[in-house]
Design an enzyme around this catalytic site. Sequence first.
Site, PDB file in Angstrom:
ATOM      1  N   ASP A   1       8.242   3.125   5.725  1.00 33.50           N
ATOM      2  CA  ASP A   1       8.360   3.136   4.262  1.00 33.50           C
ATOM      3  C   ASP A   1       7.944   4.527   3.789  1.00 33.50           C
ATOM      4  OD1 ASP A   1       8.949   2.216   1.757  1.00 33.50           O
ATOM      5  OD2 ASP A   1       7.506   0.585   1.764  1.00 33.50           O
TER       6      ASP A   1
ATOM      7  N   GLU B   1      14.918  10.900  -5.759  1.00 32.40           N
ATOM      8  CA  GLU B   1      14.858  10.376  -7.128  1.00 32.40           C
ATOM      9  C   GLU B   1      15.219  11.442  -8.154  1.00 32.40           C
ATOM     10  OE1 GLU B   1      10.802   9.181  -7.064  1.00 32.40           O
ATOM     11  OE2 GLU B   1      11.248   7.208  -6.238  1.00 32.40           O
TER      12      GLU B   1
ATOM     13  N   ASP C   1       2.471   4.284   1.007  1.00 30.55           N
ATOM     14  CA  ASP C   1       1.492   3.201   1.015  1.00 30.55           C
ATOM     15  C   ASP C   1       0.636   3.420  -0.224  1.00 30.55           C
ATOM     16  OD1 ASP C   1      -0.690   1.551   1.350  1.00 30.55           O
ATOM     17  OD2 ASP C   1      -1.148   2.208   3.396  1.00 30.55           O
ATOM     18  N   ASP C   2       0.923   2.626  -1.245  1.00 27.24           N
ATOM     19  CA  ASP C   2       0.210   2.777  -2.514  1.00 27.24           C
ATOM     20  C   ASP C   2      -0.946   1.756  -2.545  1.00 27.24           C
ATOM     21  OD1 ASP C   2      -0.558   3.221  -5.099  1.00 27.24           O
ATOM     22  OD2 ASP C   2       1.286   2.551  -6.039  1.00 27.24           O
TER      23      ASP C   2
HETATM   24  O1  LIG Z   1       1.744  -0.068  -1.436  1.00 24.64           O
HETATM   25  P1  LIG Z   1       2.470  -0.765  -2.542  1.00 24.64           P
HETATM   26  O2  LIG Z   1       1.645  -0.849  -3.813  1.00 24.64           O
HETATM   27  O3  LIG Z   1       2.986  -2.096  -2.123  1.00 24.64           O
HETATM   28  O4  LIG Z   1       3.688   0.134  -2.972  1.00 24.64           O
HETATM   29  C1  LIG Z   1       4.581   0.713  -2.082  1.00 24.64           C
HETATM   30  C2  LIG Z   1       5.977   0.203  -2.274  1.00 24.64           C
HETATM   31  O5  LIG Z   1       6.403   0.468  -3.623  1.00 24.64           O
HETATM   32  C3  LIG Z   1       7.678   1.086  -3.614  1.00 24.64           C
HETATM   33  O6  LIG Z   1       8.677   0.126  -3.626  1.00 24.64           O
HETATM   34  P2  LIG Z   1       9.437  -0.377  -4.914  1.00 24.64           P
HETATM   35  O7  LIG Z   1       9.187  -1.845  -5.093  1.00 24.64           O
HETATM   36  O8  LIG Z   1       9.107   0.499  -6.066  1.00 24.64           O
HETATM   37  O9  LIG Z   1      10.949  -0.259  -4.473  1.00 24.64           O
HETATM   38  P3  LIG Z   1      11.848   0.951  -3.901  1.00 24.64           P
HETATM   39  O10 LIG Z   1      11.397   1.257  -2.501  1.00 24.64           O
HETATM   40  O11 LIG Z   1      13.190   0.367  -3.900  1.00 24.64           O
HETATM   41  O12 LIG Z   1      11.692   2.118  -4.821  1.00 24.64           O
HETATM   42  C4  LIG Z   1       7.704   1.816  -2.288  1.00 24.64           C
HETATM   43  O13 LIG Z   1       9.007   2.045  -1.820  1.00 24.64           O
HETATM   44  C5  LIG Z   1       6.927   0.926  -1.363  1.00 24.64           C
HETATM   45  O14 LIG Z   1       7.767   0.012  -0.685  1.00 24.64           O
END
Ligand SMILES: O=P(O)(O)OC[C@H]1O[C@H](OP(=O)(O)OP(=O)(O)O)[C@H](O)[C@@H]1O
Length: 206
Positions: free
Chosen positions: A111, A189, A114-115
């Site tokens: 991915d 983006e 990692d937020d």
């Molecule tokens: O660690 P977290 O708080 O779970 O965040 C991380 C996730 O957030 C975003 O996805 P998003 O749902 O925005 O979709 P995208 O990948 O399609 O942009 C990103 O791509 C990760 O998958």
Amino acid sequence: MADKMYISYNNVHKLCKAGAEAFLEQVGKPDVIIAIGGGGFIPARIIRTFLRSPGEKNIPIQAIGLSLYEDMGTGTDDKIGKEVIRTQWLDFGALSQHFDSLIGKNILIVDEVDDTRTTLHYAVSELYKDVKEIAEKLGRTSEKTRLSIFVLHNKLKEKRAQIDEDKMGGGKYFVGKDVPDVWIAYPWESDDIDTHTQHAVEQGNI
Ligand SMILES: O=P(O)(O)OC[C@H]1O[C@H](OP(=O)(O)OP(=O)(O)O)[C@H](O)[C@@H]1O
């Protein structure tokens, strides 16, 4: 620190290269890459370039779609504030062209960021559950399935979920770069890639 961290395509490429090298050294060649869409798609394709040995078959990339939504529920103690919605899952039909199942395989989940860790926690838990279920059905529970993770960026912040190491089966977590909790602007983006890249260069993210 600027309020936005601009990342160039070159930077993404280099983080993937370093991640692949660390992965090969510490875990070994993966059998399959699982990209979490949409942000994980481009890094997954790039990292495959560096995981493949010349002359060998390409490592299959499987896509899963996970999106985060604000949890509008009433909020019980075990709710983590955001809900993961599964929009796409593994295609076992296609995977069977490469091997019979994910049991005993070396799997790399990719991915971009990692937020709060909610998404990665969900991906590992669900993949572990799927593999366990089928392994029990087939009487193959002794085979060790390794789930590893690669993300371009890990935000240094309090996480909403923790990944259970036992479920990773000896797989490891790899990060391109640990970053502060700021808005990361990825190149895919951008609606003006030249200016975007210029900002990234100014910030040293090249
Ligand atoms: O660690 P977290 O708080 O779970 O965040 C991380 C996730 O957030 C975003 O996805 P998003 O749902 O925005 O979709 P995208 O990948 O399609 O942009 C990103 O791509 C990760 O998958």
